[in-house]
Scaffold this active site. Structure first.
Site, PDB file in Angstrom:
ATOM      1  CG  ASP A   1      -2.015   0.911   1.295  1.00 50.84           C
ATOM      2  OD1 ASP A   1      -1.856   2.050   0.839  1.00 50.84           O
ATOM      3  OD2 ASP A   1      -3.094   0.496   1.753  1.00 50.84           O
TER       4      ASP A   1
ATOM      5  NE  ARG B   1      -4.829   2.830   0.400  1.00 55.72           N
ATOM      6  CZ  ARG B   1      -5.858   2.170   0.918  1.00 55.72           C
ATOM      7  NH1 ARG B   1      -7.083   2.605   0.710  1.00 55.72           N
ATOM      8  NH2 ARG B   1      -5.662   1.087   1.646  1.00 55.72           N
TER       9      ARG B   1
END
Ligand SMILES: [Zn+2]
Length: 439
Positions: free
Chosen positions: A338, A340
């Site tokens: 991830d 983000r």
């Protein structure tokens, strides 16, 4: 057509014949328009100038419009756009006043957007008159929204129109704000616990040397990164958003085009978005407000190509697509699960002046932790009801619960994780009987 060609020829004539190297400004190594991030007033902070019409006045690295700056460059190359064009901002002012809020003047509260981005025309009117090419990085407008799920809920009687937030027709009255990223690099470095020089060097190297000023112009501390921004959808009485005593519902949503727009059923993104919007409408109807923060961070900010590769790897792996191997597959393809970086996400909530969220619609610990760590309190976390989860998305859902994502339900054990399987391409889920045929 002849006229168009004449304009294009004229535009092409106006292109510069010599190369302007922003990395080595003429005669000095300091910008003439310094920025004092987090200063007590907009004037003291100074305008962010990322336009290219007057290279000497630039005080930011990169250009406006995020990733669309590349299209604008193409438009200049093709002659469609006059390189000297300056936006006519007549009547473009925000439909709603937002701020100023105290967080705007704390250099640590907001590091990834320009809090004055929507107020350029008023707070820098003198500079604009003096010929400085300052551009808005935020725009605020009003709209009506139509969602089939909410219209269905009205028919079912689970949502009731009030004529103010939700109309009889099912239309929802909203205010929306588009926000482009404006990064204050020392603040970004601090958020991530990395040396500023190290961050600048890595950003330079790993964008293929796209912005030399990252390493040659230490006087420029603001970067306009060529990435997607965030859009806010605001519901109800917006003046109550900063008031900690009035109910506020927030959903922070990271873009998933396949589900959000096209209804693809391998994940829970659109159901979550719809549930978030429904909760925002309900809170607004009770006199509070709702905020959907929609971030352009497709596929956990790894992009759709990586995302689709991962889908294939999940479906084709030995034993099929199971909740047990959900996170591992992304890491195999992308090298990371991830990217983000929710550390920057709360900035937009601080821009709205939020200090307390009564209802936070999300099961993500990363989002929750980032918001709370930034000094905003959350009273209650809310997850979507089970009947809103599409059959093929059970893999994602169970994997997330087992990985420690927030749930008020049961946490699946290893046997369940192995037996929670996604559909294979040959299988067709028939939504009417709600069963997944591989199970
Ligand atoms: Zn999704």
């Amino acid at each position: 057509m002849a006229e168009e060609n004449a304009t294009a020829t004229e535009n092409k004539k106006r292109r510069r014949r010599h190369i302007v190297l922003t990395s080595h400004p003429s005669g000095r190594n300091k910008t003439s328009v310094p920025i004092q991030w987090g200063a007590k007033t907009a004037q003291a902070r100074g305008p962010i100038i990322g336009s290219t019409t007057d290279p000497d006045k630039r005080n930011a690295i990169g250009t406006h419009s995020g990733s669309y700056s590349i299209y604008l460059a193409l438009a200049i190359a093709s002659g469609a756009l006059d390189p000297e064009h300056r936006p006519d901002l007549t009547n473009t002012r925000p439909t709603t006043i937002i701020g100023p809020h105290q967080q705007w003047f704390n250099p640590k509260s907001i590091v990834s957007l320009d809090p004055f981005g929507h107020q350029i025309a008023e707070v820098f009117s003198e500079e604009l008159k003096a010929g400085y090419d300052i551009r808005p990085s935020i725009a605020i407008t009003k709209a009506q929204m139509q969602l089939p799920e909410l219209q269905f809920a009205i028919k079912e009687g689970t949502l009731k129109p009030d004529g103010k937030v939700l109309l009889e027709s099912g239309d929802i009255i909203i205010t929306k704000a588009a926000i482009e990223p404006v990064w204050y690099l020392p603040g970004i470095a601090e958020r991530f616990g990395v040396e500023l020089s190290e961050l600048r060097r890595i950003l330079f190297e790993h964008t293929g040397g796209m912005f030399p000023e990252l390493v040659t112009r230490p006087d420029l501390n603001v970067l306009l990164p060529p990435i997607g921004g965030v859009t806010l959808y605001l519901f109800g009485d917006l003046e109550t958003i900063p008031d900690p005593t009035v109910p506020l519902t927030v959903r922070v949503h990271d873009e998933c085009n396949g589900s959000d727009v096209f209804g693809s059923d391998i994940c829970t993104c659109r159901p979550y978005l719809v549930y978030g919007i429904t909760s925002c409408v309900e809170t607004a109807q009770k006199g509070g407000a709702g905020v959907i923060a929609y971030f352009r961070k497709e596929g956990r900010a790894l992009g759709e190509v990586t995302k689709f590769l991962v889908y294939n790897a999940r479906k084709r792996q030995e034993g099929g697509d199971t909740a047990k191997n959900y996170f591992e597959r992304t890491e195999c393809v992308a090298g990371v699960q991830d990217v983000r970086f929710q550390e920057l996400m709360p900035d937009v909530l601080h821009w709205l002046g939020i200090t307390r969220i009564q209802e936070f619609v999300s099961m993500s610990n990363m989002k929750y932790d980032a918001v709370v760590r930034s000094g905003i309190s959350i009273d209650k976390r809310v997850t979507i009801p089970d009947d809103m989860i599409p059959p093929d998305a059970q893999v994602e859902m169970q994997a997330k619960k087992a990985a420690g994502y927030f749930t008020d339900g049961r946490i699946p054990d290893s046997v369940e994780l192995r037996s929670t399987r996604g559909r294979h391409w040959e299988d067709k889920t028939d939504k009417t009987n709600k069963t997944n045929k591989t199970e």
